[in-house]
Scaffold this motif. Structure first.
Motif, PDB file in Angstrom:
ATOM      1  N   ARG A  32     -13.105   2.000   2.560  1.00  0.00           N
ATOM      2  CA  ARG A  32     -13.088   0.536   2.731  1.00  0.00           C
ATOM      3  C   ARG A  32     -14.527   0.070   2.906  1.00  0.00           C
ATOM      4  O   ARG A  32     -15.039  -0.081   4.015  1.00  0.00           O
ATOM      5  CB  ARG A  32     -12.227   0.155   3.927  1.00  0.00           C
TER       6      ARG A  32
ATOM      7  N   LYS B 142      -3.851   0.104  -2.446  1.00  0.00           N
ATOM      8  CA  LYS B 142      -4.421   0.759  -1.266  1.00  0.00           C
ATOM      9  C   LYS B 142      -3.654   2.048  -0.990  1.00  0.00           C
ATOM     10  O   LYS B 142      -2.422   2.059  -0.985  1.00  0.00           O
ATOM     11  CB  LYS B 142      -4.338  -0.161  -0.047  1.00  0.00           C
TER      12      LYS B 142
ATOM     13  N   VAL C  23       1.499   5.338   1.372  1.00  0.00           N
ATOM     14  CA  VAL C  23       1.263   6.295   2.451  1.00  0.00           C
ATOM     15  C   VAL C  23       1.682   7.679   1.973  1.00  0.00           C
ATOM     16  O   VAL C  23       2.373   7.836   0.954  1.00  0.00           O
ATOM     17  CB  VAL C  23       2.029   5.913   3.729  1.00  0.00           C
TER      18      VAL C  23
ATOM     19  N   TYR D  26      -3.362   4.698   2.005  1.00  0.00           N
ATOM     20  CA  TYR D  26      -3.722   4.836   3.413  1.00  0.00           C
ATOM     21  C   TYR D  26      -3.877   6.299   3.829  1.00  0.00           C
ATOM     22  O   TYR D  26      -3.516   7.220   3.100  1.00  0.00           O
ATOM     23  CB  TYR D  26      -2.651   4.158   4.278  1.00  0.00           C
ATOM     24  N   ARG D  27      -4.395   6.484   5.020  1.00  0.00           N
ATOM     25  CA  ARG D  27      -4.588   7.815   5.586  1.00  0.00           C
ATOM     26  C   ARG D  27      -3.262   8.570   5.629  1.00  0.00           C
ATOM     27  O   ARG D  27      -2.208   8.007   5.934  1.00  0.00           O
ATOM     28  CB  ARG D  27      -5.159   7.698   7.004  1.00  0.00           C
TER      29      ARG D  27
ATOM     30  N   ALA E 269      -7.071   9.681   2.994  1.00  0.00           N
ATOM     31  CA  ALA E 269      -6.025   9.485   1.985  1.00  0.00           C
ATOM     32  C   ALA E 269      -5.893  10.734   1.111  1.00  0.00           C
ATOM     33  O   ALA E 269      -6.854  11.467   0.886  1.00  0.00           O
ATOM     34  CB  ALA E 269      -6.361   8.280   1.114  1.00  0.00           C
TER      35      ALA E 269
ATOM     36  N   GLY F  18       0.827  -1.198   0.000  1.00  0.00           N
ATOM     37  CA  GLY F  18       0.000   0.000   0.000  1.00  0.00           C
ATOM     38  C   GLY F  18       0.860   1.246   0.000  1.00  0.00           C
ATOM     39  O   GLY F  18       2.086   1.177   0.122  1.00  0.00           O
TER      40      GLY F  18
ATOM     41  N   PHE G 163      -8.419   4.980   1.551  1.00  0.00           N
ATOM     42  CA  PHE G 163      -8.820   4.958   2.952  1.00  0.00           C
ATOM     43  C   PHE G 163      -9.243   6.357   3.381  1.00  0.00           C
ATOM     44  O   PHE G 163      -8.870   7.357   2.767  1.00  0.00           O
ATOM     45  CB  PHE G 163      -7.666   4.469   3.826  1.00  0.00           C
TER      46      PHE G 163
END
Length: 272
Positions: free
Chosen positions: A141, A79, A53, A81-82, A115, A51, A112
């Motif tokens: 999600r 993915k 970031v 992510y935050r 993000a 994922g 997410f």
């Protein structure tokens, strides 16, 4: 912070499409699974970090030289992510030289809550070349009951032919995303969104094919197709991310079969 790079070039040699150049750095990897003889030469794009970031940067370049037939497929959903503030940036460059066929088929990008993603896909499509490319975005999600209310989404496209910009477009959402996602003048509650572009000299001739295939899709999906010069654009928005994914794959497989004669099937990775 990751700074990944993948450069792939295919060449036509001795009657076949072969890998001519590969340069890659973590977290990007390109694998080359065996495919049936009636399929284009295929590379699988893998993000080994699991994922992305905030602050991660990815740069992907794919070149199909004159006469080649190639395809890049995402190994799995991406993915994002935050983020605490920094953006994920993804730059994709697709180059189909004269007479080439190139498919760019990533799997869905799952954003997410919180993000921040900026993605730009640039394509150069030569005379007689054809490009079939797309992207899917899932807002939150969904399986965990999460919706996307805050963050940044910018997904932009630039397509050129013989160096001339022929189509440019961007989806840009920032801040209070739930208002736009839920608004009837926005995405009307959709949790997933997808785009597909087909670029070629025959794009306008294939608009009827695209609209015919869209008639077979579920009624709860919003979808439409249009053509701007040599660029055919298809869009979907849906309240069920899995339903949209299945419809998208069904359209993709049917369309590639109708316009290029390839099998009406998705790669095995799509179903794993």
């Amino acid at each position: 912070m990751a700074n990944g790079r993948a450069e792939i070039e295919f060449a036509y040699d001795d009657g076949r499409t072969r890998l001519a150049h590969l340069d890659q750095s973590d977290p990007l990897r390109i694998l080359f699974p065996e495919v049936a003889n009636d399929e284009p030469t295929t590379g699988a794009l893998v993000t080994t970090s699991g994922g992305l970031v905030g602050g991660d940067q990815l740069a992907i370049q794919v070149h199909g030289a004159a006469g080649t037939a190639s395809r890049i497929v995402g190994q799995a959903a991406e993915k994002v992510y935050r983020s605490t503030g920094a953006d994920v940036t993804i730059e994709v460059r697709l180059d189909a030289s004269e007479g080439a066929w190139l498919e760019w088929l990533p799997q869905e990008t799952i954003l997410f809550e919180g993000a921040r993603m900026r993605r730009l896909t640039r394509a150069e499509v030569g005379v007689g070349a054809r490009l079939l490319a797309g992207e899917m975005i899932v807002f939150g999600r969904i399986a965990m009951g999460e919706s996307l209310s805050d963050g940044l989404v910018r997904d932009a496209w630039e397509i050129r032919r013989s160096g001339r910009l022929v189509w440019s477009d961007a989806l840009h959402l920032e801040g209070g995303l739930d208002a736009v996602l839920q608004a009837s003048a926005g995405l009307d509650g959709a949790c997933a969104y997808a785009s597909l572009v087909y670029v070629g000299d025959d794009a306008s001739d294939q608009l009827a094919v695209a609209r015919e295939l869209l008639e077979e899709l579920p009624e709860d999906l919003h979808c439409a197709a249009t053509c701007v010069g040599d660029v055919l654009i298809v869009r979907w928005a849906g309240h069920d991310s899995l339903g949209l994914r299945n419809a998208y794959g069904g359209f993709w497989s049917g369309f590639r079969h109708r316009v290029a004669g390839y099998p009406a099937r998705m790669p095995r990775l799509w179903h794993m």
